[in-house]
Design a protein around this motif. Sequence first.
Motif, PDB file in Angstrom:
ATOM      1  N   VAL B  32      51.876  47.118  46.764  1.00  0.00           N
ATOM      2  CA  VAL B  32      52.153  47.503  45.651  1.00  0.00           C
ATOM      3  C   VAL B  32      53.389  46.878  44.678  1.00  0.00           C
ATOM      4  CG1 VAL B  32      53.094  49.811  44.468  1.00  0.00           C
ATOM      5  CG2 VAL B  32      51.387  50.011  46.328  1.00  0.00           C
ATOM      6  N   ILE B  33      54.565  46.766  45.621  1.00  0.00           N
ATOM      7  CA  ILE B  33      55.626  45.952  45.036  1.00  0.00           C
ATOM      8  C   ILE B  33      55.203  44.565  44.386  1.00  0.00           C
ATOM      9  CG2 ILE B  33      57.999  45.089  45.326  1.00  0.00           C
ATOM     10  CD1 ILE B  33      58.377  47.215  47.143  1.00  0.00           C
ATOM     11  N   ILE B  34      54.509  43.898  45.308  1.00  0.00           N
ATOM     12  CA  ILE B  34      54.218  42.573  44.927  1.00  0.00           C
ATOM     13  C   ILE B  34      53.299  42.524  43.691  1.00  0.00           C
ATOM     14  CG2 ILE B  34      53.212  40.271  45.745  1.00  0.00           C
ATOM     15  CD1 ILE B  34      53.536  41.035  48.581  1.00  0.00           C
ATOM     16  N   LEU B  35      52.427  43.389  43.641  1.00  0.00           N
ATOM     17  CA  LEU B  35      51.620  43.595  42.405  1.00  0.00           C
ATOM     18  C   LEU B  35      52.557  43.658  41.248  1.00  0.00           C
ATOM     19  CD1 LEU B  35      48.635  43.326  41.864  1.00  0.00           C
ATOM     20  CD2 LEU B  35      48.643  46.144  41.899  1.00  0.00           C
ATOM     21  N   SER B  36      53.534  44.806  41.286  1.00  0.00           N
ATOM     22  CA  SER B  36      54.194  44.861  40.120  1.00  0.00           C
ATOM     23  C   SER B  36      55.137  43.993  39.796  1.00  0.00           C
ATOM     24  CB  SER B  36      55.100  46.295  40.253  1.00  0.00           C
ATOM     25  OG  SER B  36      56.254  45.946  40.981  1.00  0.00           O
ATOM     26  N   ASN B  37      55.494  42.887  40.627  1.00  0.00           N
ATOM     27  CA  ASN B  37      56.092  41.790  40.482  1.00  0.00           C
ATOM     28  C   ASN B  37      55.394  40.789  39.569  1.00  0.00           C
ATOM     29  OD1 ASN B  37      58.786  42.402  41.315  1.00  0.00           O
ATOM     30  ND2 ASN B  37      58.317  41.748  43.303  1.00  0.00           N
ATOM     31  N   ALA B  38      54.134  40.677  40.156  1.00  0.00           N
ATOM     32  CA  ALA B  38      53.304  39.643  39.357  1.00  0.00           C
ATOM     33  C   ALA B  38      52.925  40.016  38.047  1.00  0.00           C
ATOM     34  CB  ALA B  38      51.904  39.801  40.163  1.00  0.00           C
ATOM     35  N   LEU B  39      52.867  41.401  37.710  1.00  0.00           N
ATOM     36  CA  LEU B  39      52.547  41.806  36.251  1.00  0.00           C
ATOM     37  C   LEU B  39      53.598  41.789  35.509  1.00  0.00           C
ATOM     38  CD1 LEU B  39      50.268  44.970  37.160  1.00  0.00           C
ATOM     39  CD2 LEU B  39      49.751  42.614  36.256  1.00  0.00           C
TER      40      LEU B  39
END
Lengths: 982, 110
Positions: B32-39
């Motif tokens: 979840v965290i990596i995804l929000s970083n990517a976005l």
Amino acid sequence: MNASLILPLLMCFAGALVAAAYGWPVLNWRVSLVWASRVVALAPVVAFAFLLDIASAVMADKPVVFSIAWLPTLGLNASLYFDGLSALFALLITGMGVIVVIYAGYYFSDDRSAWRFLTYLMLFMTAMLGVVMAGDVITLFVFWEATSITSYLLIAYKTTDDAARRGALKALLITGGGGIALLLGLLLVSGIAGGADFATILNGGEALRQSALYPAMVLLLALGAFTKSAQTPFHVWLPQAMTAPTPASAYLHSATMVKAGIYLLARLNPALGTTTLWFWVLTIAGLTTMLVGAYQGLKQNDLKALLAYSTISQLGVLMLLIGEETDIASKALVIGILAHALYKSALFLIVGIIDHETGTRDLRRLGGLVRHFPILFVLTGIAALSMAGLPPLFGFLAKETLLATAIRMEVGPIVDVLFPAAAVIAGALLLAQAGTLVFNTFLGQPRDPSLHPHKPALGLRISPAIPVFLSLAIGLLPEPEPLAQLLASAASASFGDKVKVSLAIWTGINVPLLLSLVAISIGTVIFLNRSRVRAWMQNFATGWSLDRAYTRVMQLIDRAANLITRVQTGYIRHYLFIMLIGLGVMIVWFRAFPSIRAPVSNLSLGDGTTLLRVFALLVTVAAAALTIFIRRDFLAILGLSASGLGVALLMILEPAPDVALVQIVVDILSTLVIVLLLTRLPAALRLRSSNLPLRSRRSGAVRDALISLGAAVVVAAIVLTALTSRPRQSAVTPYYEQNAKPLTGATDIVGAIVVDFRGFDTLIEITVFGLAGLGVYTLLRYASRKAGDVERADPRRRDKLRTLGIGGARTSSFMQLLAHVTLPLSLIVAATHMMYGHDQPGDGFTAGVIVSLAVGLCYVVFGYEETKRRLPWVKSGYLIGAGVLLAIVNASLGALHGGAFLAPIDFGERWGLSLPQGFHLSTAFLFEMAICLSVLGSASYIIDTLGHPKDHDVESDQQLQEIAALEKQVVVMLDDRGVEVT
Amino acid sequence: MELLFALSIGALFGIALFQLLRRNFSRIALGVIILSNALNLFLLSMGAYDGEVAAYASAAGQRSDALPQALVLTAIVISLGGLAFVLALMYILSIRYNTTDSDEVDRLKH
């Protein structure tokens, strides 16, 4: 005068507020419910008097209109419309309202929590009044739905009663479903007529009837009206709604709410009526309902059910009358509405008294009550005579006009006879019902000797006496002129042309009278043989009922929902897989392949910034990739933290210092939160978690990797397309850049956007963030304890925890010193962020997160109890509340002094304060403070909840064995990393 | 540079997705965290200007685009709130089912 139309609505709403205020313990203890209800009843009294006053003005058929512009660009107004038809209904609603409120005061007299009932009742009254006074279809719909909701609350008033809840839900589902159809119908009508207000719609009748959508309109509106007014087959909700307390039944289910559908169709009749479709739809529904209600009512044992079915029958009659296109039909309609409201509410109120004083309303147990309630017997008798349609009561007049309408219909040789015949049969059955009601309840021998009726209070007895008296008076008095005028005005409004109404009972010997005599004789025969007829009815076709059809429909819906849930596998990977396939199909279908329009800008590694960027990207991706391969959760989290810092570095290089600051502190805080959470997990679980194989089957990991790879390629293509074809000139940013300083006084453009240009967004955001904190608290502290997941912490353990850090380890004095120093420092840093954030990097978010990090450090170093003792001011709930409240108050200050919500004001400049250089005491500063407070509150809630000592540290024997076994495995695993442990 | 950004964001997205597909709750949280970083990174890189100086009204030179920055700033804080809530849910689940394996949590159905 026109604006004062809103007054009755406001009065009723004020009544609801007064009733709610009575729920306040200070009042509730001191004032009895009877007195409270009298005070509340003043609201409908005033509304009634006022409506009477304006009603006299609309007698001349000149409707009063009042409207407030709501969405003028869409031509939508919130408007009120008041003519004869509205007046008839509105006077009934408020007039009956007074009686019912007073009655409810006595009915619930020993139950002080009944303020809830009074509040719902007054809210309902407001909504109902709104329905009949609405000036456009949107306003009508809003109030219409409000009646559905408030009636739900009233029916389910006895919340512990399962049947009441089910009955309420049934009513809500059916009337709510009809409400959706109604909305569609109303939108169609207003769209074709060219306006949502009734004046336009009533003038646009020609266009409406010619429209190709006319059948759809009629059917949708009819569906809405039929569900609300309990027409067969939608009537099934009404008998079950009798689980409502009797005052509510008397009010909603006889006089007011069930007539909303009648009102709506009568209101639209001049515009939509006069067609064959209209005639047949309403006639068939009305006729069926009339017969079904009359038949079903006679076989009921429950007095309220009997009344409910006779109400359904009467509603069918009214529906039938709207469909007819004769002036006498509209005359019969208005007389029917008034007559029915008077006698039926009286009967309901009387049944309520019987139920209240004897404890039952079952016909099989009642009997011989005349000895206990002689006056009540007389009242019931008169009301029942009206219900049976016998002279000299008002109900007789209603039946006469109905019969007169029935014989005037000209539709065809066979049907011509059918209508009067149906009217006669229904009349006969209603007479038998009325007779059964009176005789089986009051006369004969008491059937159940265990009943000991009490004497009802005077107030209870007076309430039904008023409508009974009116029924009698209207029948006996020669032509009460104002009433006849009002009814004529109402009938004209529903007919669309002038209608004369005469209230003379005796009109000579004619066909209606003869038919009436036939109905009375048949009815008498049925009545005399009632026990045999009722017994036969109760045994006839017991296996089949519409209720069952309703249950079947509900079961079907449930089953369909069940079927859909079966499709759900519950595995996230399956959903993702399907979503990605869908995305792929869409890309191929629409040929949305990435096209790179502009040349990719040069990548010269010579430039220092570019080199740094490449480095940061590599760090970000590599650290993120490592989290896949590192098996220990703690180490993986550190990898993640590094990846987040890489993102922060990219932000710095953008250059976006504000964002980078927030990213850094939030990255640290998220790491802290995850670590705290992992320490809460029991050791066995944690170990097992670390030990969980990367894949359950070899193919699983390969499949997941392929999915991820595919997604990565797609996303990369999307990003590349987006980046190369993005506009190089922003449409909005120049505005912000030019206006940040002059409009908001901020040099920091990002800060200006956050707290000013998009301030409302931020206001909502801090609310959401606060809610997240509250959610975590509720879940872990409250919900899990309630569900029995976690036991209460042992209070004896408090002392032991004093100087221990998190996880029970003793922390070094150096760490303790560090924690001591960090907190005040963080407060200073936060203060500067808030003060100068408008011109420098930093803002309220950063400030809030920095302080929470310092608080978090205290939790780590000192442990839970000690931190609680040292930092008593960290009261998370209050902080969130204070923050959001400050933000709203601050924004409202702008509305008061700056002209708009969230408008910037510089107080320092306004008051000529001498402040430190660069610091502005402005709304922006206060907003930053609000942001900081709520972020601190929410984050400290999260830390506090997760840092709370584990409620059961001592693992059970089984768990300890598990740990030992797992530790052995881990050792093996660490020794030989390449080998998969299964 | 655009290509490099695109590849990195794509890679971050892929990694996040792979983590989301794991059975282990803690890995899903990481995802979840990596995804929000990517976005967030994607959003930030969408700025119209290649900034030389930070977006301050007083700064001279080409300023970076302030709008996506403001949006990202809010997104970061919101995702922290979301993360905390997701973690709390996962914690409750893992206590209630005595597992951190999402495949063993199967009694939520029906």
